[in-house]
Design a protein around this motif. Structure first.
Motif, short mmCIF file in Angstrom:
data_model
loop_
_atom_site.label_atom_id
_atom_site.label_comp_id
_atom_site.label_asym_id
_atom_site.label_seq_id
_atom_site.Cartn_x
_atom_site.Cartn_y
_atom_site.Cartn_z
N UNK A 280 0.85 -1.18 0.00
CA UNK A 280 0.00 0.00 0.00
C UNK A 280 0.89 1.24 0.00
N UNK A 281 0.50 2.23 -0.81
CA UNK A 281 1.33 3.42 -0.95
C UNK A 281 0.45 4.65 -1.11
N UNK A 282 0.91 5.76 -0.56
CA UNK A 282 0.20 7.03 -0.70
C UNK A 282 1.19 8.16 -0.49
N UNK A 283 0.75 9.37 -0.76
CA UNK A 283 1.61 10.53 -0.58
C UNK A 283 1.00 11.74 -1.26
N UNK A 284 1.54 12.91 -0.92
CA UNK A 284 0.95 14.13 -1.46
C UNK A 284 1.82 15.32 -1.08
N UNK A 285 1.71 16.44 -1.83
CA UNK A 285 2.22 17.70 -1.28
C UNK A 285 1.49 17.99 0.03
N UNK A 286 2.16 18.61 0.97
CA UNK A 286 1.56 18.82 2.29
C UNK A 286 0.93 20.20 2.45
N UNK A 287 1.15 21.06 1.49
CA UNK A 287 0.68 22.43 1.64
C UNK A 287 -0.48 22.72 0.68
N UNK A 288 -1.48 23.38 1.22
CA UNK A 288 -2.66 23.75 0.44
C UNK A 288 -2.28 24.74 -0.67
N UNK A 289 -1.27 25.59 -0.43
CA UNK A 289 -0.87 26.60 -1.42
C UNK A 289 0.18 26.09 -2.41
N UNK A 290 0.56 24.82 -2.30
CA UNK A 290 1.51 24.16 -3.21
C UNK A 290 2.93 24.73 -3.13
N UNK A 291 3.23 25.53 -2.14
CA UNK A 291 4.59 26.07 -2.03
C UNK A 291 5.58 24.94 -1.74
N UNK A 292 6.79 25.11 -2.25
CA UNK A 292 7.85 24.16 -1.96
C UNK A 292 7.92 22.96 -2.87
N UNK A 293 7.09 22.90 -3.92
CA UNK A 293 7.13 21.79 -4.88
C UNK A 293 7.03 22.35 -6.30
N UNK A 294 8.00 21.99 -7.16
CA UNK A 294 8.03 22.49 -8.53
C UNK A 294 8.27 21.37 -9.52
N UNK A 295 7.39 21.29 -10.51
CA UNK A 295 7.55 20.40 -11.65
C UNK A 295 8.35 21.14 -12.71
N UNK A 296 9.51 20.60 -13.08
CA UNK A 296 10.38 21.27 -14.04
C UNK A 296 10.31 20.53 -15.36
N UNK A 297 9.57 21.09 -16.31
CA UNK A 297 9.26 20.43 -17.57
C UNK A 297 10.19 20.89 -18.69
N UNK A 298 10.54 19.96 -19.56
CA UNK A 298 11.32 20.33 -20.75
C UNK A 298 10.51 21.29 -21.63
N UNK A 299 11.17 22.33 -22.10
CA UNK A 299 10.52 23.19 -23.08
C UNK A 299 10.56 22.52 -24.45
N UNK A 300 9.43 22.54 -25.16
CA UNK A 300 9.40 21.99 -26.52
C UNK A 300 10.14 22.92 -27.45
N UNK A 301 10.80 22.36 -28.46
CA UNK A 301 11.57 23.17 -29.43
C UNK A 301 11.24 22.71 -30.84
N UNK A 302 11.39 23.61 -31.78
CA UNK A 302 11.09 23.29 -33.18
C UNK A 302 12.13 22.34 -33.74
#
Length: 302
Positions: A280-302
């Protein structure tokens, strides 16, 4: 006519599995893994401070608190059959290999599920480096922008502005993103980066206050740069983007249960043994305002 000799070694070459040490860099909620739902209360806005107050009596207000919740997932392996002949005729221990591999595969998927949960709905940043090919799968096409030290700096500034604690900041990159970052560092920066590495704890180095970690795969998102895709549940997409994750240790939680093995040995119908595993597994960001967690996505390029 002479016969060619053959020999079976008594050990088997095992599968490789990714490093899941990132999961420990979070608040441990594992004691609640037997519950269906976990509630995380979040403090509301402070009452406020006024300098040289003139109006008395002061107006009275009441604080409204918020909460986050997350549910547990139950992960199970497909039952696997080990016939009697494999336990008596093979030169290597197939039973031990099968059980070890299935257990590690279950733990791998549990870790990936945790990453998905942390990243879903997180704040987002995007890479802006030089162009290289997409790498999340053979299906992914086109070019993507490399991961560079500039986006690490950007994540640092965002957290500093939000008063996120400087201790316990981590960043997890996939193999290609990690290579991008190393390539972007000067010789002096690379030397300083590696000087504080702690490989036994999964930390490859430090940059701008982040302990940098590396895993073969981290996250992937749709072309919108926002929608996180589970590795296990959805088909590969041509336009999908790779993503890393930055977080502060107090801002995410994990709940990882013990791996439970089920067995039916000497099954009279199968003439062998059948095994399966559950966790069994679970988890989550702990803050309602989402501070302290960042998804860093690759920018698409031509």
């Amino acid at each position: 006519m002479a016969l060619n000799k053959q020999i079976w070694l008594n050990t088997i070459v095992e599968n490789f599995y990714p490093d899941n040490s990132f999961a420990s860099k979070s608040i441990d909620d594992s004691t609640f893994v037997s519950y269906k739902t976990v509630h995380i209360p979040n403090a509301g806005t402070p009452s406020g401070v006024e300098i040289n107050r003139t109006q008395k009596p002061a107006s009275v207000s009441q604080r409204t608190d918020n909460e986050l919740t997350y549910d547990m997932d139950e992960l199970t392996t497909n039952p696997i059959y080990i016939p009697n002949i494999d336990t008596v005729e093979l030169s290597y221990d197939k039973r031990n290999s099968v059980l070890s591999n299935d257990r590690q595969q279950l733990q791998k998927v549990a870790a990936q599920n945790l990453l998905y949960r942390w990243a879903k709905g997180a704040n987002t940043l995007s890479t802006s480096g030089a162009v290289r090919k997409a790498h999340t799968s053979e299906t992914a096409t086109g070019n993507r922008k490399k991961f560079t030290k500039a986006v690490v700096m950007e994540a640092m500034v965002k957290m500093n502005v939000d008063d996120v604690p400087t201790e316990g900041r981590y960043m997890l990159l996939d193999a290609v993103q990690y290579a991008d970052l190393l390539d972007d560092l000067t010789d002096k920066e690379l030397s300083a980066f590696q000087a504080v590495a702690n490989v036994s704890k999964g930390v490859m180095g430090q940059l701008y206050g982040f302990s940098i970690m590396q895993r073969s795969k981290v996250l992937r998102v749709k072309a919108d740069g926002l929608t996180v895709i589970r590795w296990e549940d959805e088909d590969e997409e041509e336009t999908e983007l790779a993503a890393g994750l930055a977080w502060q240790q107090q801002c995410v939680s994990r709940a990882l249960g013990e791996v439970k093995m089920y067995s039916n040995e000497d099954d009279p119908q199968y003439y062998g043994d059948i095994y399966s595993f559950l966790v069994r597994v679970g988890g989550s960001p702990r803050r309602y305002d989402k501070k302290g967690v960042y998804l860093i996505t690759e920018g698409a390029a031509a």
